[in-house]
Scaffold this motif. Structure first.
Motif, PDB file in Angstrom:
ATOM      1  N   LEU A 118      -8.116  -2.140  -7.451  1.00 52.22           N
ATOM      2  CA  LEU A 118      -9.442  -2.674  -7.154  1.00 52.22           C
ATOM      3  C   LEU A 118      -9.916  -3.726  -8.147  1.00 52.22           C
ATOM      4  O   LEU A 118     -10.424  -4.766  -7.765  1.00 52.22           O
ATOM      5  N   GLU A 153     -10.179  -1.568  -1.017  1.00 46.48           N
ATOM      6  CA  GLU A 153     -10.635  -0.201  -0.762  1.00 46.48           C
ATOM      7  C   GLU A 153      -9.768   0.815  -1.491  1.00 46.48           C
ATOM      8  O   GLU A 153      -8.623   0.544  -1.839  1.00 46.48           O
ATOM      9  N   LEU A 154     -10.348   1.985  -1.732  1.00 43.55           N
ATOM     10  CA  LEU A 154      -9.594   3.112  -2.278  1.00 43.55           C
ATOM     11  C   LEU A 154      -8.712   3.706  -1.193  1.00 43.55           C
ATOM     12  O   LEU A 154      -9.075   3.708  -0.014  1.00 43.55           O
ATOM     13  N   LEU A 212      -5.018   5.401  -8.314  1.00 41.12           N
ATOM     14  CA  LEU A 212      -5.810   4.349  -8.946  1.00 41.12           C
ATOM     15  C   LEU A 212      -4.907   3.600  -9.918  1.00 41.12           C
ATOM     16  O   LEU A 212      -4.116   4.223 -10.624  1.00 41.12           O
ATOM     17  N   ASP A 266      -8.900   0.717 -12.878  1.00 39.31           N
ATOM     18  CA  ASP A 266      -9.704   1.320 -11.802  1.00 39.31           C
ATOM     19  C   ASP A 266     -10.258   2.671 -12.251  1.00 39.31           C
ATOM     20  O   ASP A 266     -11.364   3.043 -11.880  1.00 39.31           O
ATOM     21  N   ALA A 311     -15.169   2.334  -8.857  1.00 37.15           N
ATOM     22  CA  ALA A 311     -14.098   3.245  -8.443  1.00 37.15           C
ATOM     23  C   ALA A 311     -14.378   4.651  -8.945  1.00 37.15           C
ATOM     24  O   ALA A 311     -14.196   5.636  -8.236  1.00 37.15           O
ATOM     25  N   SER A 340     -16.943   6.409  -6.791  1.00 44.78           N
ATOM     26  CA  SER A 340     -16.370   6.830  -5.510  1.00 44.78           C
ATOM     27  C   SER A 340     -15.485   8.060  -5.660  1.00 44.78           C
ATOM     28  O   SER A 340     -15.586   9.006  -4.882  1.00 44.78           O
TER      29      SER A 340
END
Length: 194
Positions: free
Chosen positions: A99, A119-120, A133, A137, A143, A146
């Motif tokens: 990300l 996006e994750l 990740l 991130d 991140a 989320s």
């Protein structure tokens, strides 16, 4: 595995020498011998030239089918300059994003830098729900928010952090913080060959 890379003069992106392919294959082979269910390779483990990367991914795909494994296969940069994370399971494959660029990727030579990911990736596997990740991130606010939100709601079991960074302590501290406050396992897979 310890990896090192050079910078492609045309693109400004890291390229791992083809000779390191045997290190990645040896790691996959050892995982098979040890009956590993989920193998996590570090960031840039697939930053080979495209033909080498594609043939190595074929080996990993066959291994995943033959041994019912999931392999988070490291990362590479695509043609859009985005960090990509292939995750391969027995008969399936997903491609996640890095990300946020690190300071090295955001302050690039040649006037080109890594583009932020979109996006994750949240994977629901037979071995649990995994969020891969890449590097910073794990310590970026967006991140992190989320992932912590998913963990609070019981929607993630494992956070897999792939990095190529000499400051591994920073990731270990952050991973420890997350796992102390949320019911998740945090795996830090770091490599930095200098």
């Amino acid at each position: 595995i310890e990896l090192s890379y050079s910078v492609d003069a045309a693109t400004g992106l890291p390229v791992v020498p083809d000779t390191y392919r045997t290190k990645v294959e040896a790691c996959v082979s050892l995982a098979v011998q040890e009956d590993v269910n989920v193998l996590i390779l570090p960031e840039l483990s697939l930053s080979f030239r495209k033909t080498t990367r594609d043939s190595l991914l074929d080996v990993i795909r066959k291994t995943c089918v033959a041994h019912n494994m999931v392999v988070i296969a490291g990362s590479f940069y695509d043609q859009e300059r985005q960090g990509r994370i292939p995750v391969i399971g027995p008969g399936w494959e997903e491609l996640g994003y890095k990300l946020k660029p690190s300071r090295f990727e955001a302050s690039p030579r040649y006037g080109l830098g890594m583009k932020e990911g979109k996006e994750l990736l949240l994977l629901d596997t037979v071995y649990g729900r995994i969020v891969p990740l890449t590097c910073v991130d794990l310590i970026s606010d967006a991140a992190q928010y989320s992932v912590r939100s998913l963990a609070t709601r019981g929607q993630v079991d494992v956070i897999a952090n792939l990095s190529f960074n000499p400051a591994a302590w920073e990731f270990l501290i952050e991973g420890n913080s997350i796992s102390r406050r949320h019911p998740v396992i945090v795996s830090i897979t770091n490599v930095a060959g200098w």
